[in-house]
Design an enzyme around this catalytic site. Sequence first.
Site: not given
Length: 251
Positions: A9, A11, A95, A97, A167, A173, A213
């Site tokens: 991904n 992003k 996702h 985010e 996730e 991240g 991660s």
Amino acid sequence: MRKKIIAGNWKMNKTVEEAVELAKAIKLELADCNGVDVVLCPPFTAIKAVSDVISETLINVGSQNMGSEDEGAYTGEISHAMLKELFVRYVILGHSERREYYKENDFWINKKVKKALEKNLRPIVCVGEKLEDRESGNTESVVEQQVRGSLADIPASAYTELVIAYEPVWAIGTGKTATSEQAQEVHAFIRGLIKDMVGAEAADAVRIQYGGSMKPGNASELLAQPDIDGGLIGGAALDAVSFAGIVNAGI
Ligand code: PGA
């Protein structure tokens, strides 16, 4: 036996030129990725260029989102037809985010999942708890609500196509990976939920990726867990050698 699936991904990173460079480097690193499904998810603007680079390989291209409607007055959205025209096979949906910054909820994610399946695109449906959920002992209830909501009314037969990405938000991240035991525990819980929702056959078939991660150094241990069927990779997917290291850990 479920085939492992490793998706990158990217992003909101990489201009077209940078994306081509990364895709070419990944292609060189992954001359042979037969045993695992590999998906690259660049930003929309670079999908065409990345598709061209990987066109004669086993690598797939995916998108990071997709609109829930066919066409029309939906400013800023991208439709399934626009993606399929660029040879997109997978779409990341929901996702964390998107959930956090753009307020996407399970109702809309569910609409997108249904549309993707109807149009023969493979959804990668993301779920995961925040740090405060985990610390207050609510991991399972949060994940259950997301799984039941975003996968509402999806028939058992679709679970061979769709992929779930677990996730934990606190691991994305941040450099903090869930331990393989923590991840396995939630993966097994999700598989149990799918069994309850649509039956044992679908639960056994559905692939559940871990994301947060994941790196070459921890991928082997995570991917060795019985219910972890791949990875959704952010930061490490922006480096060809690291991404290939994770793919190779899955073979
Ligand atoms: P990360 O991101 O690998 O950088 O933690 C994973 C993701 O957001 O899909």
